[in-house]
Design an enzyme around this catalytic site. Structure first.
Site, PDB file in Angstrom:
ATOM      1  N   VAL A  11       0.784  -0.988   0.016  1.00  0.00           N
ATOM      2  CA  VAL A  11      -0.058  -0.013  -0.111  1.00  0.00           C
ATOM      3  C   VAL A  11       1.092   1.041   0.019  1.00  0.00           C
ATOM      4  O   VAL A  11       0.580   2.054  -0.764  1.00  0.00           O
ATOM      5  CB  VAL A  11      -0.853  -0.085   1.241  1.00  0.00           C
ATOM      6  CG1 VAL A  11      -1.687   1.334   1.360  1.00  0.00           C
ATOM      7  CG2 VAL A  11      -2.127  -0.999   0.864  1.00  0.00           C
ATOM      8  N   PHE A 155      -8.441   0.932  -0.984  1.00  0.00           N
ATOM      9  CA  PHE A 155      -8.957  -0.060  -1.760  1.00  0.00           C
ATOM     10  C   PHE A 155      -8.242  -0.712  -3.059  1.00  0.00           C
ATOM     11  O   PHE A 155      -9.037  -1.617  -3.566  1.00  0.00           O
ATOM     12  CB  PHE A 155     -10.436   0.459  -2.303  1.00  0.00           C
ATOM     13  CG  PHE A 155     -11.443   0.884  -1.315  1.00  0.00           C
ATOM     14  CD1 PHE A 155     -12.082   0.233  -0.230  1.00  0.00           C
ATOM     15  CD2 PHE A 155     -11.448   2.261  -0.962  1.00  0.00           C
ATOM     16  CE1 PHE A 155     -12.832   0.570   0.915  1.00  0.00           C
ATOM     17  CE2 PHE A 155     -12.131   2.994   0.266  1.00  0.00           C
ATOM     18  CZ  PHE A 155     -12.894   1.971   1.013  1.00  0.00           C
ATOM     19  N   LYS A 157      -6.330  -3.348  -5.270  1.00  0.00           N
ATOM     20  CA  LYS A 157      -6.263  -4.862  -5.485  1.00  0.00           C
ATOM     21  C   LYS A 157      -4.741  -5.027  -5.699  1.00  0.00           C
ATOM     22  O   LYS A 157      -4.327  -4.401  -6.740  1.00  0.00           O
ATOM     23  CB  LYS A 157      -7.143  -5.442  -6.454  1.00  0.00           C
ATOM     24  CG  LYS A 157      -8.611  -5.327  -6.256  1.00  0.00           C
ATOM     25  CD  LYS A 157      -9.358  -5.866  -7.144  1.00  0.00           C
ATOM     26  CE  LYS A 157      -9.252  -5.478  -8.706  1.00  0.00           C
ATOM     27  NZ  LYS A 157      -9.739  -4.083  -8.996  1.00  0.00           N
ATOM     28  N   GLU A 158      -4.089  -6.118  -4.830  1.00  0.00           N
ATOM     29  CA  GLU A 158      -2.947  -6.359  -5.511  1.00  0.00           C
ATOM     30  C   GLU A 158      -3.044  -6.945  -7.129  1.00  0.00           C
ATOM     31  O   GLU A 158      -3.759  -7.628  -7.308  1.00  0.00           O
ATOM     32  CB  GLU A 158      -2.075  -7.343  -4.658  1.00  0.00           C
ATOM     33  CG  GLU A 158      -1.577  -6.766  -3.345  1.00  0.00           C
ATOM     34  CD  GLU A 158      -1.126  -7.824  -2.525  1.00  0.00           C
ATOM     35  OE1 GLU A 158      -0.573  -8.639  -2.665  1.00  0.00           O
ATOM     36  OE2 GLU A 158      -1.249  -7.235  -1.030  1.00  0.00           O
ATOM     37  N   ASN A 214     -14.583  -5.230   2.596  1.00  0.00           N
ATOM     38  CA  ASN A 214     -13.939  -6.592   2.410  1.00  0.00           C
ATOM     39  C   ASN A 214     -14.656  -7.623   3.063  1.00  0.00           C
ATOM     40  O   ASN A 214     -14.509  -8.727   2.423  1.00  0.00           O
ATOM     41  CB  ASN A 214     -12.501  -6.427   3.088  1.00  0.00           C
ATOM     42  CG  ASN A 214     -11.520  -5.968   2.400  1.00  0.00           C
ATOM     43  OD1 ASN A 214     -11.684  -5.713   1.082  1.00  0.00           O
ATOM     44  ND2 ASN A 214     -10.212  -5.730   2.890  1.00  0.00           N
ATOM     45  N   PHE A 255     -16.434 -11.413  -8.216  1.00  0.00           N
ATOM     46  CA  PHE A 255     -16.332 -11.857  -7.040  1.00  0.00           C
ATOM     47  C   PHE A 255     -17.287 -13.267  -6.764  1.00  0.00           C
ATOM     48  O   PHE A 255     -17.351 -13.422  -5.691  1.00  0.00           O
ATOM     49  CB  PHE A 255     -16.317 -10.881  -5.634  1.00  0.00           C
ATOM     50  CG  PHE A 255     -14.817 -10.192  -5.742  1.00  0.00           C
ATOM     51  CD1 PHE A 255     -14.641  -9.115  -6.351  1.00  0.00           C
ATOM     52  CD2 PHE A 255     -14.010 -10.869  -4.675  1.00  0.00           C
ATOM     53  CE1 PHE A 255     -13.344  -8.774  -6.543  1.00  0.00           C
ATOM     54  CE2 PHE A 255     -12.859 -10.072  -4.622  1.00  0.00           C
ATOM     55  CZ  PHE A 255     -12.464  -9.172  -5.286  1.00  0.00           C
ATOM     56  N   CYS A 266      -5.524  -9.504   3.241  1.00  0.00           N
ATOM     57  CA  CYS A 266      -6.571  -8.654   3.486  1.00  0.00           C
ATOM     58  C   CYS A 266      -8.110  -9.187   3.929  1.00  0.00           C
ATOM     59  O   CYS A 266      -8.432  -9.425   4.968  1.00  0.00           O
ATOM     60  CB  CYS A 266      -7.127  -7.630   2.589  1.00  0.00           C
ATOM     61  SG  CYS A 266      -5.672  -6.186   2.423  1.00  0.00           S
ATOM     62  N   LYS A 329      -3.333 -15.032  -5.504  1.00  0.00           N
ATOM     63  CA  LYS A 329      -4.040 -14.622  -6.768  1.00  0.00           C
ATOM     64  C   LYS A 329      -2.987 -14.413  -7.784  1.00  0.00           C
ATOM     65  O   LYS A 329      -2.064 -13.942  -7.556  1.00  0.00           O
ATOM     66  CB  LYS A 329      -4.977 -13.662  -6.337  1.00  0.00           C
ATOM     67  CG  LYS A 329      -4.493 -12.090  -6.241  1.00  0.00           C
ATOM     68  CD  LYS A 329      -5.637 -11.287  -6.079  1.00  0.00           C
ATOM     69  CE  LYS A 329      -5.159  -9.823  -5.938  1.00  0.00           C
ATOM     70  NZ  LYS A 329      -6.239  -8.932  -6.488  1.00  0.00           N
ATOM     71  N   ARG A 336       0.812 -14.366   1.071  1.00  0.00           N
ATOM     72  CA  ARG A 336       0.014 -14.113   2.730  1.00  0.00           C
ATOM     73  C   ARG A 336      -1.212 -15.248   2.426  1.00  0.00           C
ATOM     74  O   ARG A 336      -1.815 -14.696   1.622  1.00  0.00           O
ATOM     75  CB  ARG A 336       0.178 -12.966   3.133  1.00  0.00           C
ATOM     76  CG  ARG A 336       1.372 -12.340   3.334  1.00  0.00           C
ATOM     77  CD  ARG A 336       1.192 -10.848   3.839  1.00  0.00           C
ATOM     78  NE  ARG A 336       1.201  -9.861   2.953  1.00  0.00           N
ATOM     79  CZ  ARG A 336       1.171  -8.749   2.998  1.00  0.00           C
ATOM     80  NH1 ARG A 336       1.357  -8.064   4.052  1.00  0.00           N
ATOM     81  NH2 ARG A 336       1.128  -7.958   1.797  1.00  0.00           N
TER      82      ARG A 336
HETATM   83  N1  LIG Z   1      -2.127  -5.300   0.366  1.00  0.00           N
HETATM   84  C1  LIG Z   1      -3.099  -4.778   0.127  1.00  0.00           C
HETATM   85  O1  LIG Z   1      -3.500  -5.240  -1.002  1.00  0.00           O
HETATM   86  C2  LIG Z   1      -3.929  -3.983   0.776  1.00  0.00           C
HETATM   87  C3  LIG Z   1      -5.083  -3.222   0.229  1.00  0.00           C
HETATM   88  C4  LIG Z   1      -5.744  -2.442   0.982  1.00  0.00           C
HETATM   89  C5  LIG Z   1      -5.537  -2.067   2.369  1.00  0.00           C
HETATM   90  N2  LIG Z   1      -4.406  -2.756   2.898  1.00  0.00           N
HETATM   91  C6  LIG Z   1      -4.167  -2.373   3.973  1.00  0.00           C
HETATM   92  O2  LIG Z   1      -2.942  -1.637   4.324  1.00  0.00           O
HETATM   93  C7  LIG Z   1      -2.045  -1.805   5.411  1.00  0.00           C
HETATM   94  C8  LIG Z   1      -0.570  -2.174   4.748  1.00  0.00           C
HETATM   95  O3  LIG Z   1      -0.713  -3.276   4.102  1.00  0.00           O
HETATM   96  P1  LIG Z   1       0.456  -3.972   3.120  1.00  0.00           P
HETATM   97  O4  LIG Z   1       0.110  -4.940   2.534  1.00  0.00           O
HETATM   98  O5  LIG Z   1       0.962  -2.712   2.344  1.00  0.00           O
HETATM   99  O6  LIG Z   1       1.800  -4.329   4.351  1.00  0.00           O
HETATM  100  P2  LIG Z   1       3.221  -4.707   4.169  1.00  0.00           P
HETATM  101  O7  LIG Z   1       3.318  -5.754   5.223  1.00  0.00           O
HETATM  102  O8  LIG Z   1       3.369  -5.097   2.790  1.00  0.00           O
HETATM  103  O9  LIG Z   1       3.927  -3.289   4.583  1.00  0.00           O
HETATM  104  C9  LIG Z   1       4.005  -2.710   5.661  1.00  0.00           C
HETATM  105  C10 LIG Z   1       5.237  -1.819   5.907  1.00  0.00           C
HETATM  106  O10 LIG Z   1       5.517  -1.320   6.987  1.00  0.00           O
HETATM  107  C11 LIG Z   1       6.698  -1.152   7.427  1.00  0.00           C
HETATM  108  N3  LIG Z   1       6.623  -0.725   8.966  1.00  0.00           N
HETATM  109  C12 LIG Z   1       6.232  -1.098  10.120  1.00  0.00           C
HETATM  110  N4  LIG Z   1       6.206  -0.518  11.224  1.00  0.00           N
HETATM  111  C13 LIG Z   1       6.876   0.741  10.642  1.00  0.00           C
HETATM  112  C14 LIG Z   1       7.140   1.956  11.293  1.00  0.00           C
HETATM  113  N5  LIG Z   1       6.963   2.397  12.419  1.00  0.00           N
HETATM  114  N6  LIG Z   1       7.774   2.754  10.369  1.00  0.00           N
HETATM  115  C15 LIG Z   1       8.094   2.653   9.086  1.00  0.00           C
HETATM  116  N7  LIG Z   1       7.782   1.472   8.352  1.00  0.00           N
HETATM  117  C16 LIG Z   1       7.029   0.404   9.317  1.00  0.00           C
HETATM  118  C17 LIG Z   1       7.030  -2.489   7.195  1.00  0.00           C
HETATM  119  O11 LIG Z   1       8.542  -2.979   7.520  1.00  0.00           O
HETATM  120  C18 LIG Z   1       6.543  -2.879   5.984  1.00  0.00           C
HETATM  121  O12 LIG Z   1       7.612  -2.982   5.014  1.00  0.00           O
HETATM  122  C19 LIG Z   1      -2.774  -2.958   6.066  1.00  0.00           C
HETATM  123  O13 LIG Z   1      -3.534  -2.426   7.032  1.00  0.00           O
HETATM  124  C20 LIG Z   1      -3.461  -3.717   5.168  1.00  0.00           C
HETATM  125  O14 LIG Z   1      -4.805  -4.373   5.614  1.00  0.00           O
HETATM  126  C21 LIG Z   1      -3.589  -3.647   2.138  1.00  0.00           C
END
Ligand SMILES: NC(=O)c1ccc[n+]([C@@H]2O[C@H](COP(=O)([O-])OP(=O)(O)OC[C@H]3O[C@@H](n4cnc5c(N)ncnc54)[C@H](O)[C@@H]3O)[C@@H](O)[C@H]2O)c1
Length: 448
Positions: A11, A155, A157-158, A214, A255, A266, A329, A336
């Site tokens: 994100v 929102f 999507k990867e 979600n 979906f 997610c 996917k 994950r």
């Molecule tokens: N991945 C998705 O498709 C998606 C889509 C929508 C929302 N989200 C939400 O967004 C959030 C992030 O998801 P993601 O998949 O990007 O996570 P991710 O695990 O890919 O990345 C999180 C990053 O945050 C870093 N981090 C942790 N603590 C930190 C700090 N104090 N300072 C700086 N960096 C720090 C970690 O090292 C990591 O690189 C989650 O809450 C998730 O539910 C994810």
């Protein structure tokens, strides 16, 4: 505007790169020095179509910076987006240690320069009430710092993240005052030129929009899987049922694909978080619990079919299973909660050998699976000498294979298709035994 993205994961990186693309000056902060080193050299640590080019362009034009130094990252930021992970803890609640850790870092850094006004935004998916807790925590630790708090769920999507972020169906923002709402309207204006709405609302509702969305999408997937399982029991064909059902505009077709259930970072954790929120508030949420259980059962059920097919041949011990697909996917390297990893773990535990292939997720999967499964660089090589092929991710690469080559590579022409990629008649015509989800695969399967 000067923006800082806290957390440079799927994100933080995608949104940071896209905000830089519309002329903002963006600093991406992460604690993971390896990730930041790689990004500074223009190497993207994740696979996301289109991201490499945008990354390169925005680094070259000087609008995108990467750092592990919180003080430097927060000093000049006008808007700080918290985009850190919120994984499930052992009880299913969203673990907020990264969010609160980021809040503490922000308070520490801003205390040194409390005069400028900032906006601090929680973009991570968080339980309702968390954004206000972040506000209070920063206020308590750094009472002189002037800031507005906001929630801005993401929102994307990867696999299609750039497109989703650049052309969102909607932008949702939770704010405490109109000025903050206007700031977001300006920031997102270039992204909603397509006329799609920006909904500015209160913070609690904004947080809930993300979970409700979600959880609803997860519900659709569990629902269609339940229907597919009924189709299997009664000899109906879920592909036809799906067509007949989805032509109804009230239902739609997105979906609603039967398969191995949802995975990823997610849906599983956000459904669990809704269940945990319900428990905490004393509000029954049996539908959410059923969605989660159906999803878990779908993987177990599919594996049970593999096991039962091999029961008369002495079970899976000593057999080799090929897996096509490791990512949760297609078009991502994210593994994950991927169904493939659950199935592979079960196959290994049952004494089978595993030969797997994924177009991009081989490396990320290797870190999760360990050395017990062979990860091959070619899909036919993965199939070579295997007792069966299991299709676990619906990558385009697998949709029109060379069936002659596949049949020759496999020891026996047996396919378990967890993604319903092929027409059963065609596979049978090519001499394969073909087991898929919710569809009769031989005339005898259809109950009269
Ligand atoms: N991945 C998705 O498709 C998606 C889509 C929508 C929302 N989200 C939400 O967004 C959030 C992030 O998801 P993601 O998949 O990007 O996570 P991710 O695990 O890919 O990345 C999180 C990053 O945050 C870093 N981090 C942790 N603590 C930190 C700090 N104090 N300072 C700086 N960096 C720090 C970690 O090292 C990591 O690189 C989650 O809450 C998730 O539910 C994810």
């Amino acid at each position: 505007m000067r923006l800082t993205m806290v957390g440079t994961g799927y994100v933080g990186l995608v949104t940071g790169v896209c905000f830089a693309g519309t002329g903002n000056d963006v600093t991406c902060l992460d604690l993971d020095a390896r990730k930041i080193d790689s990004l500074r050299q223009g190497r993207c640590p994740i696979y996301e179509p289109g991201l490499d080019e945008l990354l390169e362009r925005n680094i070259k034009n000087g609008r995108l910076h990467f750092t592990t130094d919180p003080a430097g990252a927060y000093r000049d930021a006008e808007i700080i987006f918290i985009c850190v992970g919120t994984p499930s803890d052992a009880t299913g609640h969203a673990d907020l240690k990264y969010v609160m850790g980021a809040a503490d870092d922000i308070a520490r850094a801003l205390q040194k320069d409390p005069s400028s006004h900032r906006t601090i935004v929680v973009k991570s998916t968080v339980p309702v009430g968390t954004t206000l807790k972040v506000r209070d925590r920063i206020r308590a630790a750094a009472p002189n710092v002037r800031f507005a708090i906001a929630n801005n769920p993401e929102f994307l999507k990867e696999g299609d993240a750039i497109n989703d972020f650049n052309k969102p169906d909607r932008v949702v923002v939770g704010v405490e005052n109109e000025q903050t709402g206007d700031l977001f309207r300006r920031l997102y204006d270039p992204f909603v030129r397509n006329g799609h709405p920006i909904y500015v609302m209160d913070i609690l509702s904004s947080e809930m929009v993300k979970y409700a969305s979600n959880n609803f999408l997860a519900t659709k997937i569990s629902f269609i899987n339940e229907m597919a399982n009924l189709c299997e029991a009664y000899g109906a064909d879920i592909a036809k049922v799906r067509e007949g059902m989805c032509a109804d505009k009230r239902i739609g077709s997105q979906f609603l694909y039967p398969g191995l259930g949802y995975g990823g970072s997610c849906f599983p954790k956000d459904t669990l978080a809704c269940i945990a929120m319900g428990k905490q508030a004393g509000v029954p949420v049996p539908l959410s619990s059923a969605v989660h259980e159906t999803n878990q059962r779908q993987r177990d059920r599919f594996f049970a079919r593999i096991e039962s097919r091999f029961a008369s041949a002495g079970g899976l011990r000593g057999k080799t299973l090929a897996f096509w697909g490791l990512a949760f996917k297609p078009r991502t390297d994210d593994v994950r909660e991927a169904p493939a990893l659950t199935l592979i773990a079960k196959a290994l535990a049952a004494g089978a050998s595993v030969r797997a292939f994924d177009p991009v997720a081989g490396e990320t999967a290797r870190a999760e699976i360990g050395p017990d499964a062979a990860i091959l660089a070619d899909m036919y090589e993965a199939a070579r000498g295997s007792d069966a092929l299991v299709i676990s991710t619906d990558w385009d690469d697998f949709k029109s294979p060379d069936l002659g080559r596949l049949g020759a590579a496999l020891k026996s022409k047996l396919i378990f298709d967890g993604r319903n990629l092929y027409r059963p008649e065609e596979m049978i015509g090519h001499g394969f035994e073909y087991i898929c989800v919710g569809r009769p695969v031989a005339p005898g399967d259809r109950k009269s």
